[in-house]
Design an enzyme around this catalytic site. Structure first.
Site, PDB file in Angstrom:
ATOM      1  N   CYS A  41     -42.353 100.327 -14.064  1.00  0.00           N
ATOM      2  CA  CYS A  41     -41.328  99.933 -13.490  1.00  0.00           C
ATOM      3  C   CYS A  41     -40.712 101.288 -12.351  1.00  0.00           C
ATOM      4  O   CYS A  41     -41.481 101.518 -11.245  1.00  0.00           O
ATOM      5  CB  CYS A  41     -39.991  99.862 -14.365  1.00  0.00           C
ATOM      6  SG  CYS A  41     -38.628  99.126 -13.442  1.00  0.00           S
ATOM      7  N   GLU A  75     -42.024  95.576 -18.746  1.00  0.00           N
ATOM      8  CA  GLU A  75     -41.793  96.759 -19.337  1.00  0.00           C
ATOM      9  C   GLU A  75     -41.008  96.444 -20.372  1.00  0.00           C
ATOM     10  O   GLU A  75     -40.082  95.319 -20.508  1.00  0.00           O
ATOM     11  CB  GLU A  75     -41.032  97.518 -18.226  1.00  0.00           C
ATOM     12  CG  GLU A  75     -40.210  98.854 -18.892  1.00  0.00           C
ATOM     13  CD  GLU A  75     -39.232  99.522 -17.921  1.00  0.00           C
ATOM     14  OE1 GLU A  75     -38.894  98.790 -17.153  1.00  0.00           O
ATOM     15  OE2 GLU A  75     -39.141 100.701 -18.181  1.00  0.00           O
ATOM     16  N   VAL A  77     -34.744  96.642 -11.216  1.00  0.00           N
ATOM     17  CA  VAL A  77     -33.036  96.764 -10.855  1.00  0.00           C
ATOM     18  C   VAL A  77     -32.691  96.686  -9.594  1.00  0.00           C
ATOM     19  O   VAL A  77     -31.796  95.992  -8.672  1.00  0.00           O
ATOM     20  CB  VAL A  77     -32.126  97.569 -11.814  1.00  0.00           C
ATOM     21  CG1 VAL A  77     -32.231  97.154 -13.232  1.00  0.00           C
ATOM     22  CG2 VAL A  77     -32.507  98.860 -11.468  1.00  0.00           C
ATOM     23  N   LYS A  79     -44.475 106.188 -19.438  1.00  0.00           N
ATOM     24  CA  LYS A  79     -43.829 106.267 -18.168  1.00  0.00           C
ATOM     25  C   LYS A  79     -43.273 107.559 -17.760  1.00  0.00           C
ATOM     26  O   LYS A  79     -42.781 108.488 -18.508  1.00  0.00           O
ATOM     27  CB  LYS A  79     -42.340 105.367 -18.159  1.00  0.00           C
ATOM     28  CG  LYS A  79     -41.662 105.170 -16.887  1.00  0.00           C
ATOM     29  CD  LYS A  79     -40.419 104.193 -17.343  1.00  0.00           C
ATOM     30  CE  LYS A  79     -39.725 103.764 -16.106  1.00  0.00           C
ATOM     31  NZ  LYS A  79     -38.702 102.766 -15.983  1.00  0.00           N
TER      32      LYS A  79
HETATM   33  C1  ACM Z   1     -36.501 101.044 -14.467  1.00  0.00           C
HETATM   34  O1  ACM Z   1     -37.162 101.770 -14.152  1.00  0.00           O
HETATM   35  N1  ACM Z   1     -36.477  99.717 -15.495  1.00  0.00           N
HETATM   36  C2  ACM Z   1     -35.460 100.412 -13.340  1.00  0.00           C
END
Ligand code: ACM
Length: 268
Positions: free
Chosen positions: A145, A41, A172, A112
């Site tokens: 992510c 990402e 994370v 996203k």
């Molecule tokens: C994230 O979505 N980069 C934690």
């Protein structure tokens, strides 16, 4: 056997150093032989933005930006496909996006859907459907992510026929990789999580990332997994027929017994 070879690149982008990030990521990609390579990402920019001015300065229109140009060049030269995260600029709006690029150019851009923490200050949530794309013999879907936390994303892609879900990440939470094993099991799809390593320390905050990028088979077993810190590319051979056979036993199909009329709360 319906073979398709995939890879991830796990690396440690430096915030704002687009050219160096592109060069390093593609150099790592060049160490693996694969039909499709997935990069993290926000691979070309880094993650921790600290102002709207930074977003405006670093985000790219995929038709003119440096990330798309580098990927188009690499995909054409190497006759293969790439998926990579980037900050997208489109008509004055900004998205945390991933592009699928092949030898003939950009195939698709996914934005996203589920933004995490301060991403909500910098980007708009995605406004496009989750979609599946033909890449050679494979059908590929993308999530980014934190989308992992919403099992609906992977389920929708599987219902649309994805064999493989590419998952560019800057993870994370330490349990995300484990959750992706479940995404593979519950949808009988391969998943490729290309995560980043290192800690980004910026005026916008300090964020440590969890590495451990992985390729997971359609039964939820890791086929390749990186360490927390290594900058590395790893590959695995997928048998697409396994992801396409949704018969769990002779009389039990993965999707046919679904009862969507009892799932209405999911889409309220
Ligand atoms: C994230 O979505 N980069 C934690």
């Amino acid at each position: 056997m319906n073979n398709f070879r995939v890879a991830f690149v796990q690396c440690k982008p430096t915030f704002g150093a687009t050219d160096a990030n592109l060069e390093k990521g593609l150099a790592l990609a060049a160490t693996v032989d694969a039909h499709l390579v997935v990069l993290p990402e926000l691979w070309s920019t880094g993650y921790v933005f600290s102002s709207h001015a930074e977003v405006a300065q670093l985000a790219e229109d995929p038709s003119t930006g440096a990330t798309a140009a580098a990927l188009r060049y690499a995909a054409k030269r190497e006759k293969r496909f790439y998926i990579a995260g980037f900050a997208e600029a489109s008509r004055g709006r900004y998205y945390n996006s991933a592009m699928l690029v092949g030898p003939k150019g950009i195939v698709s851009v996914y934005r996203k859907l589920h933004l995490f923490e301060r991403e909500q200050e910098w980007f708009r949530p995605g406004d496009r459907d989750l979609s599946v794309h033909k890449v050679g013999p494979a059908r590929i879907g993308m999530i980014i992510c934190y989308d992992w936390r919403f099992p609906e994303t992977a389920r929708v892609l599987a219902l649309k026929g994805a064999d493989v879900i590419a998952h560019p990440s800057n993870l994370v939470f330490a349990n995300a990789q484990q959750a992706m094993l479940t995404r593979s099991i519950e949808n009988r799809v391969y998943t490729i999580t290309a995560n980043r390593t290192g800690t980004e320390k910026r005026p916008g905050g300090t964020v440590p990332f969890t590495g451990r990028s992985q390729i997971v088979d359609a039964h939820g077993i890791p086929m390749a997994r990186a360490s927390k810190t290594a900058e590395i590319a790893m590959a695995a051979d997928l048998d697409l027929d396994i992801a396409r056979d949704k018969s769990l036993t002779k009389r039990t199909h993965l999707f046919r017994p679904r009862q969507p009329k009892f799932y209405r709360d999911l889409v309220r």
